[in-house]
Design a protein around this motif. Structure first.
Motif, mmCIF file in Angstrom:
data_model
loop_
_atom_site.group_PDB
_atom_site.id
_atom_site.type_symbol
_atom_site.label_atom_id
_atom_site.label_comp_id
_atom_site.label_asym_id
_atom_site.label_seq_id
_atom_site.Cartn_x
_atom_site.Cartn_y
_atom_site.Cartn_z
ATOM 1 N N THR A 76 -90.578 -70.749 117.467
ATOM 2 C CA THR A 76 -90.935 -69.762 118.668
ATOM 3 C C THR A 76 -92.220 -69.455 118.859
ATOM 4 O OG1 THR A 76 -90.871 -67.793 117.027
ATOM 5 C CG2 THR A 76 -88.609 -68.353 117.662
ATOM 6 N N LEU A 77 -93.157 -70.152 118.419
ATOM 7 C CA LEU A 77 -94.667 -69.922 118.770
ATOM 8 C C LEU A 77 -94.796 -70.566 119.989
ATOM 9 C CD1 LEU A 77 -97.315 -68.555 117.574
ATOM 10 C CD2 LEU A 77 -97.822 -70.818 116.814
ATOM 11 N N ALA A 78 -95.722 -70.016 121.008
ATOM 12 C CA ALA A 78 -95.856 -70.626 122.477
ATOM 13 C C ALA A 78 -96.990 -71.118 122.254
ATOM 14 C CB ALA A 78 -95.380 -69.465 123.337
ATOM 15 N N PRO B 165 -107.100 -61.351 122.704
ATOM 16 C CA PRO B 165 -105.804 -60.306 122.230
ATOM 17 C C PRO B 165 -104.764 -60.879 122.961
ATOM 18 C CG PRO B 165 -107.897 -59.123 122.743
ATOM 19 C CD PRO B 165 -108.358 -60.582 123.416
ATOM 20 N N GLY B 166 -103.739 -60.772 122.001
ATOM 21 C CA GLY B 166 -102.360 -61.251 122.483
ATOM 22 C C GLY B 166 -102.120 -62.751 122.566
ATOM 23 N N THR B 167 -102.842 -63.418 122.064
ATOM 24 C CA THR B 167 -102.577 -64.939 122.257
ATOM 25 C C THR B 167 -101.854 -65.562 121.057
ATOM 26 O OG1 THR B 167 -104.632 -65.283 121.504
ATOM 27 C CG2 THR B 167 -104.570 -65.557 123.705
ATOM 28 N N GLY B 168 -101.540 -64.759 119.970
ATOM 29 C CA GLY B 168 -100.476 -65.097 119.016
ATOM 30 C C GLY B 168 -101.042 -65.334 117.668
ATOM 31 N N LYS B 169 -102.451 -64.778 117.481
ATOM 32 C CA LYS B 169 -102.886 -65.302 115.993
ATOM 33 C C LYS B 169 -102.123 -64.619 114.981
ATOM 34 C CE LYS B 169 -106.790 -63.031 117.852
ATOM 35 N NZ LYS B 169 -106.172 -63.160 119.150
ATOM 36 N N SER B 170 -101.680 -63.418 115.184
ATOM 37 C CA SER B 170 -100.921 -62.745 113.940
ATOM 38 C C SER B 170 -99.536 -63.471 114.021
ATOM 39 C CB SER B 170 -100.768 -61.220 114.113
ATOM 40 O OG SER B 170 -101.937 -60.648 114.588
ATOM 41 N N THR B 171 -99.097 -63.809 114.951
ATOM 42 C CA THR B 171 -97.606 -64.434 115.251
ATOM 43 C C THR B 171 -97.847 -65.934 114.420
ATOM 44 O OG1 THR B 171 -97.367 -63.371 117.370
ATOM 45 C CG2 THR B 171 -95.868 -65.346 116.709
ATOM 46 N N ASN C 160 -111.628 -62.012 117.656
ATOM 47 C CA ASN C 160 -111.668 -62.139 119.212
ATOM 48 C C ASN C 160 -112.894 -62.775 119.678
ATOM 49 O OD1 ASN C 160 -109.739 -59.280 119.314
ATOM 50 N ND2 ASN C 160 -108.900 -61.210 119.428
ATOM 51 N N PRO D 268 -100.065 -65.225 126.445
ATOM 52 C CA PRO D 268 -98.552 -65.231 126.104
ATOM 53 C C PRO D 268 -97.853 -63.891 125.900
ATOM 54 C CG PRO D 268 -99.991 -66.745 124.807
ATOM 55 C CD PRO D 268 -100.893 -65.794 125.334
ATOM 56 N N ALA D 269 -98.504 -63.066 125.552
ATOM 57 C CA ALA D 269 -97.946 -61.702 125.158
ATOM 58 C C ALA D 269 -97.690 -61.061 126.465
ATOM 59 C CB ALA D 269 -98.946 -60.776 124.445
HETATM 60 N N1 LIG Z 1 -98.476 -67.728 121.418
HETATM 61 C C1 LIG Z 1 -97.468 -66.915 121.159
HETATM 62 N N2 LIG Z 1 -96.068 -67.348 121.025
HETATM 63 C C2 LIG Z 1 -95.074 -66.251 121.108
HETATM 64 N N3 LIG Z 1 -95.322 -65.008 121.131
HETATM 65 C C3 LIG Z 1 -96.538 -64.616 121.244
HETATM 66 C C4 LIG Z 1 -97.687 -65.532 121.419
HETATM 67 N N4 LIG Z 1 -98.686 -64.981 121.367
HETATM 68 C C5 LIG Z 1 -98.386 -63.659 121.687
HETATM 69 N N5 LIG Z 1 -96.982 -63.436 121.367
HETATM 70 C C6 LIG Z 1 -96.314 -62.258 121.716
HETATM 71 O O1 LIG Z 1 -97.061 -61.193 121.836
HETATM 72 C C7 LIG Z 1 -97.250 -60.229 120.792
HETATM 73 C C8 LIG Z 1 -98.588 -59.927 120.228
HETATM 74 O O2 LIG Z 1 -99.107 -61.163 119.640
HETATM 75 P P1 LIG Z 1 -100.275 -61.245 118.433
HETATM 76 O O3 LIG Z 1 -100.174 -59.899 117.845
HETATM 77 O O4 LIG Z 1 -99.728 -62.368 117.711
HETATM 78 O O5 LIG Z 1 -101.468 -61.717 119.182
HETATM 79 P P2 LIG Z 1 -102.929 -61.761 118.491
HETATM 80 O O6 LIG Z 1 -103.734 -62.677 119.173
HETATM 81 O O7 LIG Z 1 -102.807 -61.466 116.978
HETATM 82 O O8 LIG Z 1 -103.524 -60.195 119.077
HETATM 83 P P3 LIG Z 1 -104.770 -59.562 118.362
HETATM 84 O O9 LIG Z 1 -105.935 -60.087 118.578
HETATM 85 O O10 LIG Z 1 -104.741 -58.120 119.164
HETATM 86 O O11 LIG Z 1 -104.483 -58.988 117.242
HETATM 87 C C9 LIG Z 1 -96.356 -60.797 119.714
HETATM 88 O O12 LIG Z 1 -95.533 -59.875 118.938
HETATM 89 C C10 LIG Z 1 -95.706 -61.795 120.316
HETATM 90 O O13 LIG Z 1 -94.211 -61.543 120.653
#
Ligand SMILES: Nc1ncnc2c1ncn2[C@@H]1O[C@H](COP(=O)(O)OP(=O)(O)OP(=O)(O)O)[C@@H](O)[C@H]1O
Length: 604
Positions: free
Chosen positions: A289-291, A331-337, A450, A509-510
């Motif tokens: 599911t990771l994009a 932020p929002g590029t999926g690091k925690s995901t 970030n 991606p978010a």
């Molecule tokens: N690469 C991805 N693949 C799938 N879903 C994603 C991806 N990136 C972001 N998302 C979606 O966006 C939401 C936020 O992503 P996530 O917390 O992983 O970003 P982050 O890079 O860790 O942000 P931050 O730096 O603010 O902590 C997730 O809940 C997910 O649904």
């Protein structure tokens, strides 16, 4: 011992596997369900006899339980013969039973009235005597360790190992709700036997339960339940069992327990010393599911899998079995995901380390020691976590010094200690790859940030953070993954437009995922894709406007700077004339001619 109540579930083992019953419930079973019997009354007697014998016990059942159903009835004589034979054997067993009962009675009397020591001596010599004629060896594994404080790890491993064997081979099973396990664990019931095979040899496992007297000051003797597994094998297989079988059981058992366990998400507590508390980890993100770009994703999966199988390799190269990952990007590029996907792929626990809640380096080390193997240690937003460069600390101290001079009420030292973490960069570096970092088995250390440029190079050098992964704005490959996840769409006529727009503008991606999410029953794939296109076009316009604004701002600043510079130069030249005049005036006062000044000005 208190009375216990339990439920029993019976079903024919050949037709319904235990695992099936656990998932679907028991099939209806009764004697009517068995193959039909023929042969009149005598047959019924045989069946009755069989039923009675069934209850006589395990060993007796084995002897008597011939398969009446499978026999073809040849004649009444044959049945009569069998019947007589049965009667004779029945008498024999009755006699044997009374002998055994007498022996049991004698044994009970002996236990009651003879001193324990004498009993032990007698038992010892009996065992010796039996050892001459009995070629089997027995090993017992108690549930609790010698100190009787902790549950034995070996016992738990055996329990997990036998859970797979007993669910297919044992007839009486016990379902345990093991703490931290995903599903019910099936084990052998008490006094049940399971046969195992290893390298061509046969071994027997029996689960035993005994009650022993508890040392207590109570008037009534209390009993304590002791559980153990007994392994029996022929003495000629001693080397195989000791050499490799027991190790095999432990390893397999551990692996089964790990695959069955519920993963946990740990967090270090603030203000409670070096302690972790946890919740069940249930994040559904996976690498599927990771994009992100499919090739990059595959490379990361390969890297992780190689690591998880690398125990011997790491030993060979003399490195602790750990690997560092630096995940960076907006932020929002999926690091925690990605961290969740890693945990789900590797079946590892996640330890979310909040550095600001750690008092000092010693506490950090204590936390590290408490981390078990198969763990992902995460420090999110490492750039914001602490002042790790050491330089800022110095600056802060200087600032505080200045502040102290100005502030008439100085801060209390204790107050300062409770609010500020004293973890230093060197403390963290030691945490990552000091000698202590090798304790506890395989683990991944993941930092997210970030702003990768803000981090100290020592912290992220290869060897510490072995793999640097940049998570960036959504590319077309990543979008396709999201479209499949959110809309079940593999291809669409609007994909071309989206690909072009994603190439022209940056969107995380978010944000893409948010546009693709169905928010009401009236929405469908078409409407979501169209709204994404609109969002991308809006983002493109916004970016253009922003760029233009920035450009005009920059141009304005440059023009301002230029004007300032010109002004300064003008002022400078004006000043120099004034200087001359001034000097001239002064010099006039002093009586020095202006020309001399000029000459002085020119001649150094
Ligand atoms: N690469 C991805 N693949 C799938 N879903 C994603 C991806 N990136 C972001 N998302 C979606 O966006 C939401 C936020 O992503 P996530 O917390 O992983 O970003 P982050 O890079 O860790 O942000 P931050 O730096 O603010 O902590 C997730 O809940 C997910 O649904």
């Amino acid at each position: 011992m208190g009375a216990r109540s339990n439920y029993e579930c019976r079903f024919p083992s050949k037709r319904h596997k235990a695992s099936h019953v656990m998932s679907t419930g028991p099939p209806s079973h009764s004697w009517e369900g068995a193959p039909p019997l023929r042969g009149g009354l005598i047959f019924h007697r045989l069946v009755e006899q069989r039923c009675c014998l069934y209850h006589l016990g395990h060993a007796m059942r084995r002897t008597f339980c011939f398969h009446t159903q499978e026999q073809t009835v040849s004649g009444l004589e044959q049945f009569e013969m069998q019947w007589r034979k049965m009667m004779k054997m029945g008498e024999l067993w009755t006699q044997l039973g009374s002998v055994m009962a007498s022996m049991m009675f004698a044994y009970a009397m002996f236990k009651q009235f003879f001193p324990d020591d004498l009993g032990n001596i007698l038992e010892k010599y009996t065992q010796k005597l039996v050892g001459y004629v009995y070629p089997y060896i027995q090993i017992s594994f108690d549930e609790y360790t010698v100190e009787f404080l902790r549950r034995s790890e070996v016992y738990s491993s055996i329990q997990s190992y036998l859970s797979t064997k007993s669910s297919t081979r044992a007839k009486r099973l016990k379902a345990h709700d093991v703490k931290g396990s995903k599903a019910l664990v099936l084990g052998m019931d008490d006094n049940e036997e399971v046969t195992d095979e290893f390298q061509g040899i046969k071994l027997w496992w029996v689960s035993m339960k005994s009650a022993s007297k508890k040392s207590s000051f109570s008037f009534y003797p209390e009993y304590e339940e002791r559980k153990q597994y007994k392994l029996t094998f022929h003495r000629r297989h001693r080397d195989i069992v000791m050499g490799s079988y027991l190790d095999h059981v432990r390893q397999e058992g551990k692996a089964i327990a790990v695959s069955n366990r519920q993963r946990k998400l740990y967090i270090n507590n603030t203000g409670k010393g070096a302690k972790w508390s946890h919740v069940v980890f249930e994040h559904p993100a996976t690498f599927e599911t990771l994009a992100m770009d499919p090739k990059e994703k595959q490379a990361i999966i390969n890297d992780l899998m190689k690591f998880s199988k690398g125990k011997d390799y790491y030993k060979k190269i003399g490195k602790a079995w750990k690997r560092g990952y630096l995940l960076y990007g907006p932020p929002g590029t999926g690091k925690s995901t990605m961290i969740s996907a890693m945990s789900n792929l590797m079946n590892y626990d996640v330890y979310d380390l909040e550095l600001t809640a750690v008092k000092d380096n010693t506490e950090l080390r204590k936390l590290l020691i408490d981390i078990t193997g198969k763990a992902i240690i995460v420090i999110e937003d490492i750039d914001c976590s602490l002042d790790l460069t050491g330089q800022r600390k110095k600056k802060k101290q200087e600032e505080e010094k200045d502040g102290d001079e100005k502030d008439p009420i100085p801060k209390k030292p204790e107050e300062e200690e409770t609010t500020t973490s004293k973890v230093t960069l060197s403390g963290l570096l030691n945490f990552i790859d000091g000698i202590w970092s090798a304790c506890g088995g395989e683990r991944l250390i993941v930092f997210t940030t970030n702003y990768v440029d803000k981090l100290d190079p020592a912290l992220i050098r290869r060897g510490r953070m072995d793999k640097h992964i940049q998570l960036s704005y959504c590319c077309f490959g990543a979008f396709k993954v999201l479209a499949r996840n959110y809309l079940d769409v593999e291809s669409h006529e609007l994909f071309g437009t989206i690909e072009r727009l994603l190439g022209e503008t940056d969107m995380t991606p978010a944000d893409v995922a948010e546009n693709l999410m169905l928010k009401s029953d009236t929405e469908d794939a078409d409407s979501c894709l169209k709204s994404l296109i609109e969002a991308l076009e809006a983002a493109k316009v916004e970016a253009r406007v922003k760029a233009e604004e920035e450009a005009s701002k920059k141009a304005e600043e440059e023009a301002k700077l230029k004007a300032d510079k010109e002004e300064k130069e003008k002022e400078k030249s004006g000043n120099s004339n004034d200087d001359v005049k001034c000097n001239g005036t002064k010099d006039k006062v002093k009586g020095t001619p202006v020309t001399e000044v000029k000459e002085n000005g020119v001649t150094p």
